[in-house]
Design an enzyme around this catalytic site. Structure first.
Site, PDB file in Angstrom:
ATOM      1  N   GLU A 646       4.072  -6.564  -5.300  1.00 13.29           N
ATOM      2  CA  GLU A 646       5.155  -5.868  -6.558  1.00 13.29           C
ATOM      3  C   GLU A 646       6.460  -6.666  -6.427  1.00 13.29           C
ATOM      4  OE1 GLU A 646       8.353  -1.798  -6.686  1.00 13.29           O
ATOM      5  OE2 GLU A 646       7.339  -2.581  -4.656  1.00 13.29           O
ATOM      6  N   ASP A 761       0.553   5.710   3.283  1.00 15.02           N
ATOM      7  CA  ASP A 761       0.172   5.638   2.542  1.00 15.02           C
ATOM      8  C   ASP A 761      -1.296   5.056   2.888  1.00 15.02           C
ATOM      9  OD1 ASP A 761      -0.757   5.021  -0.484  1.00 15.02           O
ATOM     10  OD2 ASP A 761       0.750   3.216  -0.974  1.00 15.02           O
TER      11      ASP A 761
END
Ligand code: ACK
Length: 998
Positions: A646, A761
């Site tokens: 990211e 996650d």
């Protein structure tokens, strides 16, 4: 009677010549015999009257006494015979004196007289005065001057009588009566002597006088020459004589012999031997011919040169080797010349971790020798360059590297994952004389993974009364990257109660120790291959507490103690106020260290370490440096980009920290032009990751924050993320391998949940897998959980959630807990068992939420063991409290791994519904609300209490009950057992196959 000298010379005509006529015949006979007679070899004549050619020079006294009869033999040589025959006259005293006789050094001489003597009885009328004996005398003198001495100065040797005398009749018969008498005299002390013969009235003819001495004649005996040796003065004396070795011979033992008085050699002692190059033949030493040799005096004779050798010279003591043939120094010259052996044959190897066993068969040609042994050369070869170097001293050879007699050897302590070439060389006694002709067979091997070798050097550092600091060096053979060290220590003789510290560093401080006490330390290292052996024990002692000598001296100590106490209190309060709520304290313990106390094998928990949310730090940079090591950018080599994160690229590279080996790492970078928030969020992951230390959690090496780009450096996982890896390797693994991966993930998750960390996650894409198929949980973020995951979708409440992996309560009201992580874990199980299939396939997020809400669940993946699918369904219990905990999942998977047959039962293919969700009707939340209700329904209510007491308080727990468990619980009636087991079975089948359509 006064002294009388001799004046005249013998030889005057005798008045009684007529009566002695028969003697003439005798003398003629004697002349004939003379030629036959020879003096013995051991006798040396000093005088032989018969051999003297001229005048003998003897003197007769009185002159009319002895007379010489001058005759000649057939060769006209004179015969010196003296006679006297005054038998008719009274008072005879007739002397015959010889000339001076040199004794030639002999100290004992012999006198042989040959004479005839007339028998007095045969003489008519002469009986009154006739004698039948005569006397012999001697007188010693150094020269001839002593001749005129007086009679009485002569020493008598003996009175000589005839053995035989003769008469007229005898003469008539022509029978010769010659007497021979021998006398000896000694010891003589002067150079010579005279002899004298005294007649006192006999009728004598002295035919010959021989004077001699005896000697042992020169002789060669035992290859030693012994010289002529005159016998000793004493008749019984043995003279010891030394011999001299003859030409080309050497003394073996000093040669000696003994010369007897009789002139015989007696008792030989010692001997000589023909020297090297010569052999004995006929009492001589003869030279060895070319082609022959004699190496030593002791060899009996010259020998032909042995095979593969020659000599062109005479008198050779050895033979030369032919070309390419050699002789070892210790080889006897009689041995054939030899050559180095050929190479060993048919070498095979067997590798066991970092040990290699080699075996071969002996060479076809031993070079003609029996002393063949083997030498092992070890080379370590680079798999890239192919270049090899010597292995160095760390390799151990069993039984040894050189002089191997057997045809096998074992090499231990090799490096793991390394290519080695072993050269097995056959060697014999002459190999070193022809080093160019090395003959060996090569074996190439690659070692396997192995645990690190033990730490060998441990040094003590600072020691106080309560602490001991230690440092040590990396093991000689780490056999991989050292993940951590385990330090075990205990008070000496208190081994049952010990403490274990884990550290990533090569130094620790053990504190909280008793003053003045000895502590024992042992250290071991861990790599991906596991723990190596513990080091030997190292013993160190804490400093003693100094005893105060008086009350007064204690005062300053008390003052200091109070002061220190106050300061400590202030520090503790300050620490608590600083907002750090966890028990994880850097001030006391290095974050790289983990400390556990054991007593009798049980862990004493000093307070469970919990996860610290970096948000609790006012300054996020402080959190980073609290939990992550700062790495200098120069220590990192970036090699290639492996993906995109990211915040920037993800690269692979290598990290070289001081004192450690370089090892591969993954590097996440923060792209240029980041905002402060991005930097904080980026490093936030490191602050979280840095708090974890577990084999199934991705390990943080450190961060680079002091230079740009900012980086997070983690261990490198060769196989990347699990979902991609499984998709790439569809159907390639055994069920056990897949369960092994799941077990690792569950273990990592158990660790996180124990730490109080909720992942939020958990998905196969966030699991990394290394070359050993070890799975590690990764991707830790702060708010980013819902930001950077492409699977995350906005919910109605505005949050971003990876819908397909998330438990309904987390989706509905953001209730993220370890129980919601368990739901996600169930989805990961499904992903793994279906080799990276996308959960709920192409269903929309909304449909997924709806279906799950309505009780539908993912169907079993293909060929999935029933027990695993059951576990997935358990993880997807609507009631989060009914879901298994991670520790239960780990033990359940362990049980399945230990008992692989339990994985054989697959979910029935015909009942497996693909592309359709199955209705979830779990045991607990379906037909029965409680265990009691269920047991009542099947009329087994009496067991309710026993079930509850033994931990079967929920229907989920009951679902695991086996027949074995029932028996243990006391359900002994077979009918009851059947009833309960059948009911459970029914419920499970309903659970797996319950395909109640929507
Ligand atoms: O599936 P991959 O090869 O594994 O692609 C992704 C990519 O970087 C972006 O996250 C890989 N990756 C991330 N961390 C690591 C790591 N520690 N070791 C190896 N690969 C990694 C991941």
């Amino acid at each position: 009677m006064g002294p009388r000298g001799w004046a005249g010379r013998a030889g005057a005509p005798a008045p009684a010549r007529t009566c002695l006529l028969p003697l003439l015949l005798l003398l003629l006979l004697c002349a004939a015999l003379r030629s036959l007679r020879a003096s013995p070899g051991s006798e040396v004549n000093l005088l032989d009257s018969r051999t003297v050619m001229g005048d003998l020079g003897w003197i007769a006294y009185p002159k009319n006494g002895w007379e010489e009869i001058g005759e000649v033999d057939e060769n006209y040589a004179p015969i010196h015979t003296y006679q006297v025959c005054k038998v008719m006259e009274q008072n005879q005293n007739n002397w015959l004196l010889t000339s001076w006789i040199s004794n030639e050094g002999a100290s004992r001489i012999f006198i042989e007289l040959k004479f005839t003597l007339r028998d007095c009885n045969s003489l008519p009328g002469g009986l009154g005065t006739c004698k039948e004996t005569f006397n012999m005398y001697y007188f010693e003198s150094d020269d001839e001057d002593g001749r005129n001495i007086k009679e009485n100065q002569y020493i008598k040797i003996d009175t000589i009588a005839a053995d035989e005398s003769f008469t007229e009749l005898d003469l008539g018969d022509r029978v010769m009566k010659l007497n021979t008498e021998v006398r000896d005299v000694g010891p003589l002390t002067k150079k010579g002597f005279y002899l004298a013969f005294q007649d006192v009235g006999a009728c004598i003819a002295l035919v010959s006088v021989r004077v001699y001495y005896k000697k042992c004649p020169s002789v060669i005996r035992n290859l030693a020459r012994f010289p002529d040796t005159i016998t000793g003065a004493d008749s019984s004396q043995l003279l010891e004589v030394s011999g001299v070795c003859i030409n080309h011979s050497v003394t073996e033992e000093a040669p000696k012999m003994h010369c007897s008085a009789e002139g015989e050699w007696l008792v030989p002692i010692g001997k000589c031997l023909c020297k090297a190059g010569y052999e004995e033949k006929n009492n001589t030493c003869q030279v060895c011919r070319p082609g022959f040799f004699k190496a030593s005096p002791h060899s009996p004779s010259c020998s032909k040169c042995p095979p593969h050798s020659y000599t062109l010279d005479e008198a050779s003591t050895s033979c030369l080797c032919e070309e390419h043939y050699f002789r070892k120094e210790s080889d006897p010259p009689t041995m054939a010349c030899t050559r180095p052996p050929s190479a060993p044959r048919s070498a095979i190897s067997n590798v066991n971790e970092t040990s290699v066993f080699l075996e071969w068969i002996p060479p076809a040609d031993t070079g003609g020798r029996k002393d063949v042994s083997y030498y092992i050369a070890c080379k370590k070869c680079s798999s890239h360059s192919g270049l090899c170097e010597a292995c160095g001293g760390h390799v151990r050879y069993l039984p040894q590297q050189t002089g191997l007699k057997n045809t096998s050897v074992m090499m231990v302590d090799l490096l793991a994952h390394t290519n080695y070439t072993f050269e097995i060389e056959a060697v014999n006694g002459v190999s070193d004389q022809n080093p160019g002709a090395r003959q060996f067979v090569s074996v190439n091997v690659t070692t396997n993974q192995a645990a690190p070798s033990p730490v060998s050097t441990v040094k003590k550092g600072k020691i106080t009364k309560n602490s001991i600091s230690l440092s040590w060096q990396e093991p000689d053979r780490p056999n991989g990257i050292i993940l951590e060290y385990e330090i075990k220590y205990f008070e000496k003789d208190q081994e049952t109660s010990y403490t274990i510290i884990k550290s990533k560093e090569t130094a620790i401080t053990a504190d909280g120790l008793k003053p003045g006490s000895a502590y024992v330390f042992q250290i071991r290292a861990r790599t991906a291959a596991g723990y190596g052996g513990f080091s030997r024990r190292f013993e160190f002692e804490t400093s003693p507490v100094l005893a105060a000598s008086s009350d007064q001296s204690q005062i300053p100590i008390i003052v200091v103690s109070v002061t220190v106490g106050v300061i400590l209190l202030a520090v503790v309060i300050g620490f608590l106020l600083s907002g750090r709520r966890c028990g994880y304290s850097k001030a006391k313990q290095d974050p790289e260290e983990e400390k556990m106390h054991f007593h009798n094998g049980h862990i004493k928990l000093p307070g469970v370490r919990t996860y610290v949310d970096p948000h609790t730090y006012e300054d996020p940079n402080q959190a980073v440096h609290e939990f992550a090591k700062e790495i200098e950018a120069s220590c990192i080599t970036i090699e290639r980009v492996i993906g995109a994160g990211e915040f920037g690229e993800v690269c692979s590279g290598r990290l070289k920290l001081q004192g450690k080996r370089e090892f591969p790492v993954a590097i996440k970078t923060l792209k240029v032009g980041y905002t402060e928030k991005q930097r904080r969020d980026f490093l936030g992951e490191a602050s979280i990751m840095g708090q974890f230390d577990h084999p199934n959690i991705i390990h943080l090496e450190g961060v680079v924050t002091k230079s740009k780009p900012v980086m997070i450096v983690t261990e490198y996982m060769e196989n990347g993320s699990l979902d991609t890896f499984l998709k790439k390797n569809d159907g390639q693994f055994t069920v056990i391998q897949l369960v092994g991966m799941l077990r690792g993930i569950a273990s990592g998750m158990k660790y996180l949940s124990d730490m109080g960390y909720v992942h939020r996650d958990l998905a196969a894409r966030n699991i990394l897998i290394n070359s050993n198929l070890v799975c590690k949980v990764s991707d830790f973020g702060l708010s980013r959980v819902l930001e950077d995951d492409p699977e995350a979708a906005y919910t109605t409440r505005g949050g971003k959630i990876p819908i397909r992996w998330t438990a309904p309560e987390a989706i509905a009201f953001r209730k993220f807990t370890s129980a919601s992580d368990v739901w996600s874990y169930g989805i990961v199980m499904w992903e793994v068992m279906s080799y990276g299939e996308r959960p709920y396939w192409e269903m929309t997020n909304q449909d997924v939420i709806k279906a799950v809400e309505e009780g539908y669940r993912l169907p079993s993946p293909m060929d999935c063991p029933a027990a695993l699918y059951q576990l997935m369904l358990d993880c997807w219990q609507k009631d989060r409290n009914s879901r298994p905990k991670f520790d239960e999942i780990v033990s359940m998977l362990d049980k399945l791994i230990r008992n692989p047959s339990s994985l054989k039962t697959l979910v029935n293919a015909s009942s497996r519904v693909s592309n359709l969700l199955v209705e979830h009707s779990p045991v607990g939340s379906g037909a029965y609300r409680s265990v009691g209700e269920w047991l009542e329904a099947i009329k087994m209510g009496r067991y309710t209490e026993i079930f509850m007491e033994n931990g079967y308080s929920s229907m989920d727990a009951v679902a695991q009950v086996t027949l074995e468990d029932l028996r243990r619980l006391g359900v002994t009636l077979v009918g009851h057992q059947k009833k309960i087991m059948n009911s459970l079975q029914e419920m499970k089948v309903q659970l797996v196959n319950g395909m109640v359509p929507l």
